[in-house]
Every structure is written in structure tokens, then in C-alpha cells.
Design a protein around this motif. Structure first.
Motif, PDB file in Angstrom:
ATOM      1  N   GLU A 163     -27.617 -52.841 -21.917  1.00 38.37           N
ATOM      2  CA  GLU A 163     -28.690 -53.742 -21.526  1.00 38.37           C
ATOM      3  C   GLU A 163     -28.693 -54.987 -21.966  1.00 38.37           C
ATOM      4  O   GLU A 163     -28.264 -55.429 -23.248  1.00 38.37           O
ATOM      5  N   ARG A 180     -29.133 -58.433 -23.496  1.00 37.80           N
ATOM      6  CA  ARG A 180     -30.268 -58.884 -24.500  1.00 37.80           C
ATOM      7  C   ARG A 180     -30.582 -60.402 -24.408  1.00 37.80           C
ATOM      8  O   ARG A 180     -31.739 -60.720 -24.354  1.00 37.80           O
ATOM      9  N   SER A 181     -29.564 -61.260 -23.973  1.00 40.57           N
ATOM     10  CA  SER A 181     -29.835 -62.568 -23.759  1.00 40.57           C
ATOM     11  C   SER A 181     -28.716 -63.256 -22.906  1.00 40.57           C
ATOM     12  O   SER A 181     -27.596 -62.558 -22.849  1.00 40.57           O
ATOM     13  N   THR A 188     -24.958 -61.697 -23.778  1.00 35.08           N
ATOM     14  CA  THR A 188     -24.837 -60.507 -24.843  1.00 35.08           C
ATOM     15  C   THR A 188     -25.525 -59.195 -24.426  1.00 35.08           C
ATOM     16  O   THR A 188     -26.707 -59.316 -23.925  1.00 35.08           O
ATOM     17  N   GLU A 200     -26.495 -55.375 -25.354  1.00 35.25           N
ATOM     18  CA  GLU A 200     -26.789 -54.233 -26.332  1.00 35.25           C
ATOM     19  C   GLU A 200     -26.455 -52.708 -25.923  1.00 35.25           C
ATOM     20  O   GLU A 200     -26.787 -52.484 -24.701  1.00 35.25           O
ATOM     21  N   THR A 260     -22.947 -54.254 -30.008  1.00 38.62           N
ATOM     22  CA  THR A 260     -23.067 -55.391 -29.000  1.00 38.62           C
ATOM     23  C   THR A 260     -22.027 -56.005 -28.571  1.00 38.62           C
ATOM     24  O   THR A 260     -20.876 -55.710 -29.269  1.00 38.62           O
ATOM     25  N   ALA A 288     -31.715 -61.661 -18.664  1.00 39.50           N
ATOM     26  CA  ALA A 288     -32.154 -60.813 -19.866  1.00 39.50           C
ATOM     27  C   ALA A 288     -32.918 -59.450 -19.237  1.00 39.50           C
ATOM     28  O   ALA A 288     -33.680 -59.593 -18.222  1.00 39.50           O
ATOM     29  N   ARG A 344     -29.537 -53.980 -16.844  1.00 38.04           N
ATOM     30  CA  ARG A 344     -28.796 -52.796 -17.609  1.00 38.04           C
ATOM     31  C   ARG A 344     -27.915 -52.012 -16.391  1.00 38.04           C
ATOM     32  O   ARG A 344     -28.233 -52.290 -15.299  1.00 38.04           O
TER      33      ARG A 344
END
Length: 214
Positions: free
Chosen positions: A68, A70-71, A93, A95, A111, A136, A139
């Protein structure tokens, strides 16, 4: 090589050759353009790999993950300022929920930072082929390879190498009508998980080989 074409027909296409990758010197910071919040152009690239099936794409990738986002933030500048202009990547980024296949060296990461296009030298946003801009919370499955001249960064193995999950829908980044897209687009996320698991078993059994680089 990337060929950039506007989303609308009102702006002509242009071609950009990527001469290399380097961070922008401090002397250029005063001239940094305002970066667009959304893409308005497509980039059509000449790709090293093109896949007709899921198993070969997985076998050729160095890292296959479910994760998923993150940013997302502006990344480094790529290329030379003259004569064609520079491009700026987006640092995505992710995760990692699960490392499904690790064909590279080293321990599986928690990550991963993925390069995504991007902005041109004027700050105009563009996306690479069907790889829409990430946000963000996205997924999905990512088929990755390291960026050789940006340690710690990865990129998609090619523009086919992403499949996003939204509820019961799977959205692959492969081109509509291509064999790989036909294999993937009708699958549910669970169906894709099953197909990928079978592909990985076949890879580990030696039934599927990586695609050779030209």
C-alpha cells in the motif's frame, strides 16, 4: 526515449531523450518550476521488456510485492537541462504487506521507493503509458527492478508492471487489447492472487524463465 503527447488534441507532441540521471545542482533551485498537481500529458516510451503473460513478467522482475502506498512526493531531476530538458520523477513509498517473489540479492525490504513519472522541465505533469499517477492509500501488486543509478530506488519492470486493487476490482496498467491485459483484466483480486501464486510455483519449479534482455 519518451515521447510526450498532451491528453487533449490542442497541444502538440514532443520527444525527450533521457541523457542520464542526476540530482539538480543547488544553483538551479531558484529556477525550480511550480509542479502540476495532475498529469495532462502521456509519455510513450520505448521499453526494454514487453510481456505476453503474467508468469514471464514475474520471472523477469527482481521483486514482486503486494503493498500500500504510504506517501508520494517530488523526487530527483533526471537528464540534462539542455537541449531537450529535464524530467522529475515522483517518489512513491510503498509499505510492503507481502514479498511474493525476491529474485534479487539481499533481504526482503519492509518498504520500497518506486520511481514514477513525472513532470517535465516546465513542471507540466505527465504519466507513462497507462501508469496513472499514484496517490497515498493505493494498494496493489508491483513488479519491480532496481534503478541502477539511484541506489535504494526501484521502478516498474515496465509499464505493464502494476495491478491496483479497489474493492473487488483489479486495474492492471497493461495496454488494453494486449495478451497480458487479456489475461489479467477480467480477474478479481482473489483470482489474480491465485494466478500469481501458480506463476510463482512454476518459476520456482523451473518451468518459466526470465525474458532475455535484447
Amino acid at each position: 526515449m519518451l515521447s510526450l503527447a498532451a491528453f487533449s488534441s490542442g497541444e502538440s507532441a514532443r520527444t525527450v531523450e533521457l541523457a542520464g540521471r542526476a540530482d539538480a545542482p543547488a544553483s538551479r533551485q531558484a529556477k525550480e518550476p511550480v509542479l502540476a498537481e495532475r498529469p495532462t500529458m502521456f509519455a510513450h516510451s520505448v521499453e526494454i521488456n514487453f510481456f505476453e503473460d503474467l508468469a514471464t513478467m514475474a520471472a523477469t522482475s527482481d521483486l514482486v510485492v503486494l503493498g500500500e502506498v504510504r506517501s508520494v512526493r517530488p523526487g530527483r531531476w533526471v537528464g540534462e537541462e539542455e537541449p531537450k530538458g529535464r524530467e522529475r520523477v515522483r517518489d512513491v513509498t510503498i509499505e510492503i504487506e507481502e514479498v511474493l517473489l525476491n529474485n534479487g540479492s539481499g533481504a526482503a525490504p519492509k518498504t520500497v521507493t518506486v520511481d514514477e513519472w513525472g513532470w517535465d522541465s516546465r513542471g507540466v505533469g505527465f504519466q507513462d503509458e497507462n501508469v496513472t499517477w499514484t496517490k497515498a492509500g493505493d494498494r496493489g501488486y508491483y513488479f519491480l527492478t532496481p534503478v541502477k543509478d539511484a541506489p535504494g530506488h526501484h521502478r516498474l519492470i515496465n509499464s505493464q508492471g502494476r495491478a491496483l486493487i479497489s474493492g473487488t476490482e483489479l486495474t492492471p496498467s497493461s495496454e488494453e487489447g494486449a495478451p497480458l491485459h487479456e489475461e489479467m483484466h477480467h480477474l478479481s483480486p482473489k483470482g489474480f492472487e491465485n494466478s500469481l501464486s501458480k506463476a510463482i510455483r512454476d518459476i520456482r519449479a523451473g518451468k518459466v524463465r526470465p525474458q532475455k534482455k535484447p
